[in-house]
Design a protein around this motif. Structure first.
Motif, PDB file in Angstrom:
ATOM      1  N   ASP A 223       0.823  -1.213   0.000  1.00  0.00           N
ATOM      2  CA  ASP A 223       0.000   0.000   0.000  1.00  0.00           C
ATOM      3  C   ASP A 223       0.864   1.274   0.000  1.00  0.00           C
ATOM      4  O   ASP A 223       0.808   2.083   0.919  1.00  0.00           O
ATOM      5  CB  ASP A 223      -0.939   0.004   1.216  1.00  0.00           C
ATOM      6  N   PRO A 224       1.668   1.478  -1.058  1.00  0.00           N
ATOM      7  CA  PRO A 224       2.582   2.628  -1.098  1.00  0.00           C
ATOM      8  C   PRO A 224       1.877   3.923  -1.499  1.00  0.00           C
ATOM      9  O   PRO A 224       0.734   3.913  -1.971  1.00  0.00           O
ATOM     10  CB  PRO A 224       3.578   2.213  -2.174  1.00  0.00           C
ATOM     11  N   ASP A 225       2.591   5.021  -1.341  1.00  0.00           N
ATOM     12  CA  ASP A 225       2.101   6.319  -1.805  1.00  0.00           C
ATOM     13  C   ASP A 225       2.461   6.559  -3.270  1.00  0.00           C
ATOM     14  O   ASP A 225       1.822   7.372  -3.946  1.00  0.00           O
ATOM     15  CB  ASP A 225       2.710   7.445  -0.950  1.00  0.00           C
ATOM     16  N   ALA A 301      -0.472  -2.730 -12.878  1.00  0.00           N
ATOM     17  CA  ALA A 301      -1.083  -3.402 -11.728  1.00  0.00           C
ATOM     18  C   ALA A 301      -0.975  -2.544 -10.471  1.00  0.00           C
ATOM     19  O   ALA A 301      -1.918  -2.460  -9.681  1.00  0.00           O
ATOM     20  CB  ALA A 301      -0.422  -4.758 -11.500  1.00  0.00           C
ATOM     21  N   ILE A 302       0.177  -1.907 -10.269  1.00  0.00           N
ATOM     22  CA  ILE A 302       0.359  -1.055  -9.091  1.00  0.00           C
ATOM     23  C   ILE A 302      -0.649   0.083  -9.101  1.00  0.00           C
ATOM     24  O   ILE A 302      -1.296   0.387  -8.094  1.00  0.00           O
ATOM     25  CB  ILE A 302       1.800  -0.495  -9.048  1.00  0.00           C
ATOM     26  N   GLY A 308      -6.176   3.268  -6.028  1.00  0.00           N
ATOM     27  CA  GLY A 308      -5.374   3.886  -7.079  1.00  0.00           C
ATOM     28  C   GLY A 308      -4.091   4.471  -6.531  1.00  0.00           C
ATOM     29  O   GLY A 308      -4.111   5.213  -5.542  1.00  0.00           O
ATOM     30  N   ILE A 309      -2.970   4.127  -7.142  1.00  0.00           N
ATOM     31  CA  ILE A 309      -1.655   4.581  -6.667  1.00  0.00           C
ATOM     32  C   ILE A 309      -0.918   5.234  -7.832  1.00  0.00           C
ATOM     33  O   ILE A 309      -0.737   4.604  -8.881  1.00  0.00           O
ATOM     34  CB  ILE A 309      -0.841   3.388  -6.117  1.00  0.00           C
ATOM     35  N   PRO A 310      -0.472   6.487  -7.686  1.00  0.00           N
ATOM     36  CA  PRO A 310       0.300   7.140  -8.747  1.00  0.00           C
ATOM     37  C   PRO A 310       1.531   6.297  -9.076  1.00  0.00           C
ATOM     38  O   PRO A 310       2.291   5.934  -8.189  1.00  0.00           O
ATOM     39  CB  PRO A 310       0.695   8.483  -8.124  1.00  0.00           C
ATOM     40  N   SER A 311       1.715   5.981 -10.348  1.00  0.00           N
ATOM     41  CA  SER A 311       2.769   5.047 -10.732  1.00  0.00           C
ATOM     42  C   SER A 311       3.403   5.454 -12.051  1.00  0.00           C
ATOM     43  O   SER A 311       2.797   6.141 -12.876  1.00  0.00           O
ATOM     44  CB  SER A 311       2.209   3.618 -10.866  1.00  0.00           C
ATOM     45  N   GLY A 312       4.648   4.998 -12.244  1.00  0.00           N
ATOM     46  CA  GLY A 312       5.359   5.242 -13.481  1.00  0.00           C
ATOM     47  C   GLY A 312       6.316   4.108 -13.785  1.00  0.00           C
ATOM     48  O   GLY A 312       6.384   3.120 -13.047  1.00  0.00           O
ATOM     49  N   VAL A 313       7.065   4.266 -14.877  1.00  0.00           N
ATOM     50  CA  VAL A 313       7.990   3.233 -15.322  1.00  0.00           C
ATOM     51  C   VAL A 313       9.315   3.860 -15.723  1.00  0.00           C
ATOM     52  O   VAL A 313       9.351   4.814 -16.495  1.00  0.00           O
ATOM     53  CB  VAL A 313       7.440   2.460 -16.550  1.00  0.00           C
ATOM     54  N   LEU A 314      10.391   3.331 -15.169  1.00  0.00           N
ATOM     55  CA  LEU A 314      11.739   3.653 -15.626  1.00  0.00           C
ATOM     56  C   LEU A 314      12.274   2.391 -16.301  1.00  0.00           C
ATOM     57  O   LEU A 314      12.358   1.343 -15.666  1.00  0.00           O
ATOM     58  CB  LEU A 314      12.637   4.067 -14.458  1.00  0.00           C
TER      59      LEU A 314
END
Length: 351
Positions: A223-225, A301-302, A308-314
């Motif tokens: 359950d991250p921010d 998925a995150i 809903g969790i703000p997410s991105g990809v590196l």
């Protein structure tokens, strides 16, 4: 740092962990990362959650790097001892033919080769068509099914490619399972570098290649921010690929996903994309923006977990993705690790 990246990636790439059988890579991650985190935990789905505690009430960031590789699974042992298999993950069938493989059993591993009817015996029109994976078989040298079973081979055994990591020119390397041992290596090495007030959950996820499953489970637990997937992306700097199909290139730094699977995957929130861009600029690292028609990552998925969790990809540009001969630049990985380390430090201010 290049030598350290090279050594770790070789170790991870040569390990065998098809989807659902991630034990070998999980043990490497645990061994490499334990000294730099406060706690490691394997959840019931096989994910490895490594937590570096920050200050009380500080933001919590989840890194996700999937440990599994595309592979095969034993489906049937024929009376004559030949093995039939199913695909685990997105194989382009013609890359499988005539590969040497490893079948993993409870008693140990056995080599085999993937074959089909020789072209000499095919009708002319058959020889012009791509052989489908369902028409291929695996030869382990067994005389019959009884001998194959005595070897410990049974339905459900995982199968991986028999390929070893090799160096090319100009700090390029090739091997199997760079998707996603590259992301795993970046996660481990960034954790060794950082000093941040945020709490970091570095997660080696399972079964990404067959449905982003491990990320779904582990994200609900953590359950991250903020979430960040570490993965590879398709490089287009090779013959017969036009810029309009992929403008991503090796040696031009990490890529940040703007959208994938034509928006049916992730559409990265502006705030997350800005964090990635700002971190790259602070490290004086060039970056690329990736808009993908197909494919997706654990970030999807995150982002859909809980409310809903703000997410991105590196991601690190990679040639020949989903083959046993993927190619990546160690220089791009070094730049990606620098950016990731800065992101983890900047995450202290995430609200």
């Amino acid at each position: 740092m290049i030598d350290e990246i090279d050594s770790l990636l070789e170790k991870l790439s040569n390990a065998n962990s098809a989807s659902g059988s991630e034990n070998e890579v999980r043990e490497i991650v645990k061994e490499e990362i334990s000294e730099y985190v406060d706690k490691t935990k394997r959840d019931d789905f096989g994910n490895l959650i490594c937590t570096k505690k920050g200050k009380e009430n500080a933001p919590e960031l989840m890194l996700a790097a999937h440990m599994d590789e595309i592979g095969l699974m034993v489906k049937h042992i024929q009376d004559d001892g030949y093995i039939r298999a199913i695909k685990l993950g997105g194989w382009f069938d013609q890359t499988l033919l005539n590969q040497r493989v490893v079948i993993h059993t409870e008693e140990g591993s056995h080599f085999g080769v993937i074959g089909c009817k020789p072209p000499h015996l095919m009708r002319d029109k058959d020889g012009e068509e791509i052989v489908k994976q369902e028409e291929m078989f695996i030869d382990v040298g067994a005389e019959d099914a009884e001998e194959a079973r005595e070897m410990g081979i049974e339905e459900g055994n995982s199968i991986t490619m028999d390929r070893e990591y090799k160096k090319l020119n100009n700090n390029l390397v090739t091997g199997k399972s760079f998707d996603n041992r590259v992301g795993v290596a970046c996660m481990i090495l960034a954790l060794k570098e950082i000093d941040t007030e945020a709490t970091i959950h570095a997660v080696g996820t399972t079964q990404e290649e067959v449905g982003l499953k491990g990320a779904k489970v582990s994200t609900f637990n953590v359950d991250p921010d903020l979430g960040l997937a570490l993965d590879v992306c398709l490089a287009g700097d090779q013959p017969d690929i036009e810029d309009k199909e992929s403008s991503i290139e090796l040696e031009k730094g990490p890529a940040f996903t703007v959208a994938d699977r034509s928006g049916r995957g992730i559409i990265t929130p502006k705030k997350v994309l800005d964090l990635l861009k700002k971190s790259a600029k602070k490290e004086d690292v060039s970056y690329q923006l990736d808009v993908m028609k197909g494919g997706t990552t654990d970030a999807t998925a995150i982002s859909l977990s809980r409310s809903g969790i703000p997410s991105g990809v590196l991601s690190i540009p990679t040639r020949n993705v989903h083959t046993p001969v993927e190619v990546v630049s160690l220089n791009d990985m070094k730049k990606g690790i620098k950016v990731l380390s800065r992101v983890l430090e900047e995450a202290s201010d995430w609200v």
